[in-house]
Design an enzyme around this catalytic site. Structure first.
Site, PDB file in Angstrom:
ATOM      1  N   SER A  14       0.852  -1.185   0.000  1.00  0.00           N
ATOM      2  CA  SER A  14       0.000   0.000   0.000  1.00  0.00           C
ATOM      3  C   SER A  14       0.891   1.239   0.000  1.00  0.00           C
ATOM      4  O   SER A  14       2.041   1.184   0.429  1.00  0.00           O
ATOM      5  CB  SER A  14      -0.951   0.011   1.201  1.00  0.00           C
ATOM      6  OG  SER A  14      -0.250  -0.106   2.416  1.00  0.00           O
ATOM      7  N   GLU A  16       1.122   5.609   0.734  1.00  0.00           N
ATOM      8  CA  GLU A  16       0.519   6.766   1.393  1.00  0.00           C
ATOM      9  C   GLU A  16       0.891   8.042   0.643  1.00  0.00           C
ATOM     10  O   GLU A  16       2.051   8.267   0.301  1.00  0.00           O
ATOM     11  CB  GLU A  16       0.993   6.861   2.843  1.00  0.00           C
ATOM     12  CG  GLU A  16       0.363   8.024   3.606  1.00  0.00           C
ATOM     13  CD  GLU A  16       0.661   7.977   5.081  1.00  0.00           C
ATOM     14  OE1 GLU A  16       0.233   6.988   5.723  1.00  0.00           O
ATOM     15  OE2 GLU A  16       1.338   8.895   5.583  1.00  0.00           O
ATOM     16  N   ARG A 106      -6.061   9.203  16.114  1.00  0.00           N
ATOM     17  CA  ARG A 106      -6.412  10.287  17.025  1.00  0.00           C
ATOM     18  C   ARG A 106      -6.021  11.619  16.416  1.00  0.00           C
ATOM     19  O   ARG A 106      -6.784  12.574  16.413  1.00  0.00           O
ATOM     20  CB  ARG A 106      -5.709  10.093  18.374  1.00  0.00           C
ATOM     21  CG  ARG A 106      -6.190  11.049  19.457  1.00  0.00           C
ATOM     22  CD  ARG A 106      -5.136  11.309  20.519  1.00  0.00           C
ATOM     23  NE  ARG A 106      -4.010  12.086  20.012  1.00  0.00           N
ATOM     24  CZ  ARG A 106      -2.974  12.441  20.754  1.00  0.00           C
ATOM     25  NH1 ARG A 106      -2.901  12.036  22.011  1.00  0.00           N
ATOM     26  NH2 ARG A 106      -1.991  13.160  20.237  1.00  0.00           N
ATOM     27  N   ASP A 108      -2.627  14.587  15.670  1.00  0.00           N
ATOM     28  CA  ASP A 108      -1.787  15.474  16.478  1.00  0.00           C
ATOM     29  C   ASP A 108      -2.601  16.656  16.985  1.00  0.00           C
ATOM     30  O   ASP A 108      -3.562  17.089  16.332  1.00  0.00           O
ATOM     31  CB  ASP A 108      -0.614  15.997  15.639  1.00  0.00           C
ATOM     32  CG  ASP A 108       0.339  14.891  15.223  1.00  0.00           C
ATOM     33  OD1 ASP A 108       0.539  13.957  16.032  1.00  0.00           O
ATOM     34  OD2 ASP A 108       0.871  14.952  14.096  1.00  0.00           O
ATOM     35  N   GLN A 214      16.703  15.891   6.648  1.00  0.00           N
ATOM     36  CA  GLN A 214      15.290  16.207   6.879  1.00  0.00           C
ATOM     37  C   GLN A 214      14.603  15.067   7.626  1.00  0.00           C
ATOM     38  O   GLN A 214      13.757  15.301   8.497  1.00  0.00           O
ATOM     39  CB  GLN A 214      14.592  16.486   5.552  1.00  0.00           C
ATOM     40  CG  GLN A 214      15.028  17.774   4.884  1.00  0.00           C
ATOM     41  CD  GLN A 214      14.357  17.987   3.538  1.00  0.00           C
ATOM     42  OE1 GLN A 214      13.523  17.196   3.101  1.00  0.00           O
ATOM     43  NE2 GLN A 214      14.738  19.056   2.857  1.00  0.00           N
ATOM     44  N   PHE A 218      12.354  15.107  11.155  1.00  0.00           N
ATOM     45  CA  PHE A 218      10.998  14.575  11.187  1.00  0.00           C
ATOM     46  C   PHE A 218      10.889  13.438  12.195  1.00  0.00           C
ATOM     47  O   PHE A 218       9.945  13.369  12.984  1.00  0.00           O
ATOM     48  CB  PHE A 218      10.610  14.103   9.782  1.00  0.00           C
ATOM     49  CG  PHE A 218       9.224  13.560   9.670  1.00  0.00           C
ATOM     50  CD1 PHE A 218       8.136  14.292  10.116  1.00  0.00           C
ATOM     51  CD2 PHE A 218       8.998  12.307   9.105  1.00  0.00           C
ATOM     52  CE1 PHE A 218       6.845  13.794  10.002  1.00  0.00           C
ATOM     53  CE2 PHE A 218       7.713  11.806   8.996  1.00  0.00           C
ATOM     54  CZ  PHE A 218       6.633  12.550   9.448  1.00  0.00           C
ATOM     55  N   HIS A 268       3.593  -1.021   3.916  1.00  0.00           N
ATOM     56  CA  HIS A 268       2.965   0.277   3.656  1.00  0.00           C
ATOM     57  C   HIS A 268       4.088   1.277   3.413  1.00  0.00           C
ATOM     58  O   HIS A 268       4.924   1.500   4.302  1.00  0.00           O
ATOM     59  CB  HIS A 268       2.127   0.694   4.870  1.00  0.00           C
ATOM     60  CG  HIS A 268       1.345   1.953   4.686  1.00  0.00           C
ATOM     61  ND1 HIS A 268       0.306   2.069   3.781  1.00  0.00           N
ATOM     62  CD2 HIS A 268       1.448   3.165   5.295  1.00  0.00           C
ATOM     63  CE1 HIS A 268      -0.211   3.276   3.859  1.00  0.00           C
ATOM     64  NE2 HIS A 268       0.474   3.972   4.753  1.00  0.00           N
TER      65      HIS A 268
END
Length: 297
Positions: A14, A16, A106, A108, A214, A218, A268
């Site tokens: 999959s 994203e 939920r 951030d 980067q 993150f 994923h």
């Protein structure tokens, strides 16, 4: 002489994507969708944004994916700063667009990562409650998140796994993990998850490294560690994008290959709305690819 191709490997897959924030980024997104669709993913997902800030863009991307491609599409959904009625309205908009898959999170805090999360007084307090609410609204295929190194706000891993169990018991079909780079960390986490009586698939989230500097920033915000071996692998390639991309593809392909050897069957991939590096990874793994015209049909 005909070059030797890697043996084809079969595994669930999959991708994203995230909603674009400019016209240039929109073009990049749809180029990536067209290109990566040729890998025949089981589904693609579209993120919702911090604090639910991209609800309208998410819906727009999801509608176009469903209208113009044959890709099974999941919409991310959070319960940040929303009442149950407001969340239900969003879900009904998704359902009207043809969404039958949801990644329930939920989310951030709207005030920013690292600040205290405060549930809406009339909303869902956490992802487990959101999953239960989605089950009441409709027959959705629901994915949730999992954190091999624990959620940064969780007191400890045991607390984090208990929340995962609540999400599973509420009706989640699978968990998609935060990215990680040490497969031993994932395997130890999976052992604890199974010991807690959670039997749903825990799908590893794979992050091909577009930019190591980067990525470190993150990762620091989301509680993922970046092993020192990655510094060694990328050392000396700062000014050589082509060789740096090859190292990045090697790292991700090796990680997936090792997880396959450990019995993992689904992955994923966080695409960052770019296809080039993801293509390199999947080509190295020998995954079968359809013609681009067929993928767009």
């Amino acid at each position: 002489m005909t070059p030797t191709l890697p043996p084809q490997k079969s595994f669930g897959l999959s991708f994203e994507f995230f909603p674009p924030r400019s016209a240039d980024m929109e073009g990049q997104l749809w180029d990536a969708v067209l290109d990566l669709g040729a890998w025949n993913p089981d589904f693609v997902s579209v993120t919702y944004g911090a604090g639910g800030s991209t609800k309208a863009p998410t819906l727009s991307v999801v509608r176009r994916l469903i209208r113009e491609t044959a890709l099974p599409t999941a919409a991310h959904l959070t319960c940040v700063d929303a009442s149950r009625d407001e969340t239900r309205n969003v879900v009904e908009d998704f359902r009207a667009a043809g969404v039958r898959r949801i990644v329930a999170l939920r989310g951030d805090p709207a005030s920013g990562v690292g600040t205290q999360y405060r549930p809406h007084a009339d909303g869902y307090a956490n992802a487990a409650e959101l999953v239960a609410g989605l089950r009441e609204i409709g027959n959705f295929d629901i994915s949730v998140s999992a954190y091999p190194e624990k959620h940064p706000e969780s007191a400890d891993l045991a607390f984090d796994i208990e929340m995962l169990k609540r999400k599973a018991d509420a009706g989640a079909a699978r968990a998609l993990t935060q990215f990680f780079f040490d497969n031993d960390v994932y395997e130890r986490y999976l052992e604890k998850v199974r010991a807690a009586g959670i039997d749903m698939p825990i799908v590893p989230g794979i992050m091909p490294i577009q930019n190591l500097t980067q990525l470190k920033r993150f990762a620091g915000r989301c509680g993922a560690s970046v092993p020192t071996f990655l510094d060694r692998r990328f050392e000396g390639y700062e000014e050589n994008p082509e060789d740096r991309a090859k190292v990045a593809a090697d790292v991700a392909a090796e990680q997936i290959d090792d997880l396959l050897d450990r019995g993992v069957t689904d992955f994923h991939i966080y695409t960052m709305n770019r296809s080039g590096l993801v293509n390199q990874v999947l080509e190295q793994l020998g995954r079968a690819r359809r013609a681009q015209a067929d993928a767009a049909a």
